[in-house]
Scaffold this motif. Structure first.
Motif, PDB file in Angstrom:
ATOM      1  N   VAL A  79       0.712  -1.239   0.098  1.00 46.75           N
ATOM      2  CA  VAL A  79      -0.012   0.038   0.014  1.00 46.75           C
ATOM      3  C   VAL A  79       0.865   1.338   0.078  1.00 46.75           C
ATOM      4  CG1 VAL A  79      -1.772   1.403   1.321  1.00 46.75           C
ATOM      5  CG2 VAL A  79      -2.198  -0.906   0.945  1.00 46.75           C
ATOM      6  N   ILE A  80       1.642   1.201   0.670  1.00 48.09           N
ATOM      7  CA  ILE A  80       2.710   2.574   0.963  1.00 48.09           C
ATOM      8  C   ILE A  80       3.603   2.716  -0.487  1.00 48.09           C
ATOM      9  CG2 ILE A  80       4.854   3.162   2.022  1.00 48.09           C
ATOM     10  CD1 ILE A  80       4.083   1.994   4.601  1.00 48.09           C
ATOM     11  N   ALA A  81       3.869   1.467  -1.241  1.00 49.46           N
ATOM     12  CA  ALA A  81       4.516   1.778  -2.398  1.00 49.46           C
ATOM     13  C   ALA A  81       3.585   2.361  -3.631  1.00 49.46           C
ATOM     14  CB  ALA A  81       5.162   0.341  -2.785  1.00 49.46           C
ATOM     15  N   GLU A  82       2.323   1.703  -3.550  1.00 48.19           N
ATOM     16  CA  GLU A  82       1.387   2.047  -4.343  1.00 48.19           C
ATOM     17  C   GLU A  82       1.033   3.545  -4.360  1.00 48.19           C
ATOM     18  OE1 GLU A  82       0.351   0.600  -7.228  1.00 48.19           O
ATOM     19  OE2 GLU A  82       1.611  -1.087  -6.762  1.00 48.19           O
ATOM     20  N   GLN A 134     -16.032  20.417  -0.277  1.00 38.23           N
ATOM     21  CA  GLN A 134     -14.948  20.001   0.632  1.00 38.23           C
ATOM     22  C   GLN A 134     -15.410  18.756   1.306  1.00 38.23           C
ATOM     23  OE1 GLN A 134     -12.992  22.787   2.987  1.00 38.23           O
ATOM     24  NE2 GLN A 134     -13.885  24.449   2.199  1.00 38.23           N
ATOM     25  N   ARG A 135     -16.525  18.540   1.585  1.00 43.57           N
ATOM     26  CA  ARG A 135     -17.047  17.199   2.495  1.00 43.57           C
ATOM     27  C   ARG A 135     -16.961  16.017   1.410  1.00 43.57           C
ATOM     28  NH1 ARG A 135     -21.948  18.933   3.156  1.00 43.57           N
ATOM     29  NH2 ARG A 135     -21.308  20.309   4.553  1.00 43.57           N
ATOM     30  N   ILE A 136     -16.991  16.356   0.200  1.00 45.08           N
ATOM     31  CA  ILE A 136     -17.138  15.271  -0.701  1.00 45.08           C
ATOM     32  C   ILE A 136     -15.692  14.605  -0.765  1.00 45.08           C
ATOM     33  CG2 ILE A 136     -17.306  14.346  -3.207  1.00 45.08           C
ATOM     34  CD1 ILE A 136     -19.763  16.199  -3.319  1.00 45.08           C
ATOM     35  N   LEU A 137     -14.715  15.597  -0.919  1.00 40.23           N
ATOM     36  CA  LEU A 137     -13.214  15.409  -1.194  1.00 40.23           C
ATOM     37  C   LEU A 137     -12.588  15.141   0.028  1.00 40.23           C
ATOM     38  CD1 LEU A 137     -12.247  18.868  -2.993  1.00 40.23           C
ATOM     39  CD2 LEU A 137     -13.093  16.733  -4.062  1.00 40.23           C
ATOM     40  N   ARG A 138     -12.970  15.628   1.285  1.00 38.87           N
ATOM     41  CA  ARG A 138     -12.875  14.734   2.485  1.00 38.87           C
ATOM     42  C   ARG A 138     -13.221  13.407   2.686  1.00 38.87           C
ATOM     43  NH1 ARG A 138     -13.883  20.038   4.711  1.00 38.87           N
ATOM     44  NH2 ARG A 138     -15.611  19.433   5.444  1.00 38.87           N
ATOM     45  N   GLY A 139     -14.068  12.973   2.158  1.00 39.11           N
ATOM     46  CA  GLY A 139     -14.590  11.874   2.186  1.00 39.11           C
ATOM     47  C   GLY A 139     -13.791  10.808   1.395  1.00 39.11           C
ATOM     48  N   TYR A 140     -13.226  11.205   0.190  1.00 40.78           N
ATOM     49  CA  TYR A 140     -12.233  10.512  -0.392  1.00 40.78           C
ATOM     50  C   TYR A 140     -10.915  10.224   0.248  1.00 40.78           C
ATOM     51  CZ  TYR A 140     -14.969  11.706  -4.744  1.00 40.78           C
ATOM     52  OH  TYR A 140     -16.250  11.750  -5.585  1.00 40.78           O
ATOM     53  N   GLN A 141     -10.573  11.280   0.887  1.00 47.96           N
ATOM     54  CA  GLN A 141      -9.373  11.391   1.964  1.00 47.96           C
ATOM     55  C   GLN A 141      -9.673  10.350   3.107  1.00 47.96           C
ATOM     56  OE1 GLN A 141      -8.926  15.434   2.565  1.00 47.96           O
ATOM     57  NE2 GLN A 141      -7.226  15.731   1.287  1.00 47.96           N
ATOM     58  N   ARG A 142     -10.781  10.265   3.534  1.00 52.40           N
ATOM     59  CA  ARG A 142     -10.948   9.667   4.764  1.00 52.40           C
ATOM     60  C   ARG A 142     -11.163   8.161   4.393  1.00 52.40           C
ATOM     61  NH1 ARG A 142     -14.699  12.580   6.472  1.00 52.40           N
ATOM     62  NH2 ARG A 142     -16.465  11.915   5.145  1.00 52.40           N
ATOM     63  N   ASP A 143     -11.631   7.799   3.221  1.00 54.83           N
ATOM     64  CA  ASP A 143     -11.894   6.517   2.809  1.00 54.83           C
ATOM     65  C   ASP A 143     -10.094   5.867   2.745  1.00 54.83           C
ATOM     66  OD1 ASP A 143     -14.499   6.348   2.394  1.00 54.83           O
ATOM     67  OD2 ASP A 143     -14.204   6.873   0.307  1.00 54.83           O
ATOM     68  N   MET A 144      -9.224   6.705   2.408  1.00 50.62           N
ATOM     69  CA  MET A 144      -7.794   6.064   2.342  1.00 50.62           C
ATOM     70  C   MET A 144      -7.128   6.026   3.522  1.00 50.62           C
ATOM     71  SD  MET A 144      -6.373   8.033  -1.188  1.00 50.62           S
ATOM     72  CE  MET A 144      -7.238   9.719  -0.916  1.00 50.62           C
ATOM     73  N   ASP A 187      -8.773   5.435   6.315  1.00 54.98           N
ATOM     74  CA  ASP A 187      -9.538   4.358   7.048  1.00 54.98           C
ATOM     75  C   ASP A 187      -8.767   2.964   6.625  1.00 54.98           C
ATOM     76  OD1 ASP A 187     -11.230   5.856   8.333  1.00 54.98           O
ATOM     77  OD2 ASP A 187     -12.952   5.576   7.266  1.00 54.98           O
ATOM     78  N   TYR A 188      -8.429   2.802   5.181  1.00 56.88           N
ATOM     79  CA  TYR A 188      -7.813   1.703   4.630  1.00 56.88           C
ATOM     80  C   TYR A 188      -6.438   1.509   5.184  1.00 56.88           C
ATOM     81  CZ  TYR A 188      -6.606  -1.257   0.958  1.00 56.88           C
ATOM     82  OH  TYR A 188      -6.174  -2.239   0.126  1.00 56.88           O
ATOM     83  N   LEU A 189      -5.877   2.425   5.337  1.00 49.06           N
ATOM     84  CA  LEU A 189      -4.379   2.431   5.765  1.00 49.06           C
ATOM     85  C   LEU A 189      -4.496   1.860   7.246  1.00 49.06           C
ATOM     86  CD1 LEU A 189      -1.425   2.369   5.433  1.00 49.06           C
ATOM     87  CD2 LEU A 189      -1.375   4.912   5.841  1.00 49.06           C
ATOM     88  N   SER A 190      -5.524   2.669   8.119  1.00 46.52           N
ATOM     89  CA  SER A 190      -5.687   2.348   9.539  1.00 46.52           C
ATOM     90  C   SER A 190      -6.088   0.766   9.692  1.00 46.52           C
ATOM     91  CB  SER A 190      -6.835   3.177   9.986  1.00 46.52           C
ATOM     92  OG  SER A 190      -6.412   4.502  10.066  1.00 46.52           O
ATOM     93  N   THR A 203      -1.322   6.709  11.475  1.00 52.15           N
ATOM     94  CA  THR A 203      -1.791   6.583  10.156  1.00 52.15           C
ATOM     95  C   THR A 203      -1.316   7.979   9.637  1.00 52.15           C
ATOM     96  OG1 THR A 203      -3.790   5.028  10.680  1.00 52.15           O
ATOM     97  CG2 THR A 203      -3.741   6.263   8.643  1.00 52.15           C
ATOM     98  N   MET A 204      -1.795   8.930  10.389  1.00 48.79           N
ATOM     99  CA  MET A 204      -1.433  10.315   9.478  1.00 48.79           C
ATOM    100  C   MET A 204       0.122  10.770   9.470  1.00 48.79           C
ATOM    101  SD  MET A 204      -4.387  10.871   8.980  1.00 48.79           S
ATOM    102  CE  MET A 204      -4.103  12.508   7.863  1.00 48.79           C
ATOM    103  N   SER A 205       0.818  10.105  10.521  1.00 49.32           N
ATOM    104  CA  SER A 205       2.297  10.048  10.286  1.00 49.32           C
ATOM    105  C   SER A 205       2.831   9.498   8.914  1.00 49.32           C
ATOM    106  CB  SER A 205       2.826   9.344  11.604  1.00 49.32           C
ATOM    107  OG  SER A 205       2.698  10.312  12.810  1.00 49.32           O
ATOM    108  N   ILE A 206       2.152   8.471   8.718  1.00 51.34           N
ATOM    109  CA  ILE A 206       2.708   7.592   7.356  1.00 51.34           C
ATOM    110  C   ILE A 206       2.303   8.502   6.240  1.00 51.34           C
ATOM    111  CG2 ILE A 206       2.094   5.589   5.810  1.00 51.34           C
ATOM    112  CD1 ILE A 206       1.882   3.972   8.489  1.00 51.34           C
TER     113      ILE A 206
END
Length: 198
Positions: free
Chosen positions: A91-94, A121-131, A133-136, A158-161
């Motif tokens: 995941v990190i590499a991709e 902004q809410r829609i865009l933050r939703g995309y960010q949140r999905d990623m 959550d996935y890494l978490s 997660t946010m540090s990564i």
């Protein structure tokens, strides 16, 4: 009679978005003008208005397409058959490879999102949140004992990564595939050694 849509309509819109991202990244969204965008695209100002009625609409499309496609790519990675450490590394590499060639879009994401209306902004933050959550979820599988009943620690890790990955372009712009793969190894090792010793 309605104006017909040119066969290359989608291609021209994509060209406008790519050129506009370059201008927004270089000048800043607030300072950029439709005249500058048209010049960067190599078309007239009147022609750019045929595709977009405002630079706000261009900004939203840049970020919506960029973040949605990034989310779909990252959250759709095939991790079957990999152990926990290999899944994290994959995941990190991709993510690093997905950032390749989109420095302008990435910079606009960081600096320009706040210029958009809250509903966008809410829609865009939703995309960010999905990623996020996935890494978490992957981190929880790597070190379940570390993050059990510690949501704050999990979010910080997660946010540090993402912090290490998101700022990579600032000090290594133009890095090729091998450099990104090598950095993925480093971030994975730092993360695994860190979370397993917490």
């Amino acid at each position: 009679m309605a104006r017909t849509i040119a066969k290359d309509h989608d291609q021209k819109r994509a060209q406008i978005l790519k050129s506009a991202a370059r201008v927004f990244a270089r000048e800043g969204f607030d300072r950029a003008s439709m005249t500058q965008l048209a010049r960067e695209c190599g078309i007239s100002k009147a022609n750019i208005y045929h595709y977009y009625d405002s630079k706000d609409a261009i900004l939203y499309d840049i970020l919506e397409i960029y973040l949605r496609e990034l989310r779909d790519l990252i959250c759709g990675i095939d991790l079957s058959g990999l152990d926990d450490a290999a899944r994290l590394r994959k995941v990190i590499a991709e993510i690093l490879l997905a950032y390749q060639g989109v420095d302008d879009e990435h910079r606009v994401q960081i600096s320009g999102m706040s210029a958009l209306p809250e509903d966008q902004q809410r829609i865009l933050r939703g995309y960010q949140r999905d990623m996020v959550d996935y890494l978490s979820d992957i981190l929880c599988q790597v070190a379940p004992g570390t993050f059990e009943n510690s949501p704050g620690k999990l979010r910080s890790t997660t946010m540090s990564i993402f912090g290490m990955l998101n700022w990579y372009y600032m000090w290594n712009t133009g890095a090729g595939t091998q450099a990104r793969e090598d950095y993925a190894d480093l971030v994975t090792k730092l993360t695994l050694d860190g979370v397993r010793s917490l």
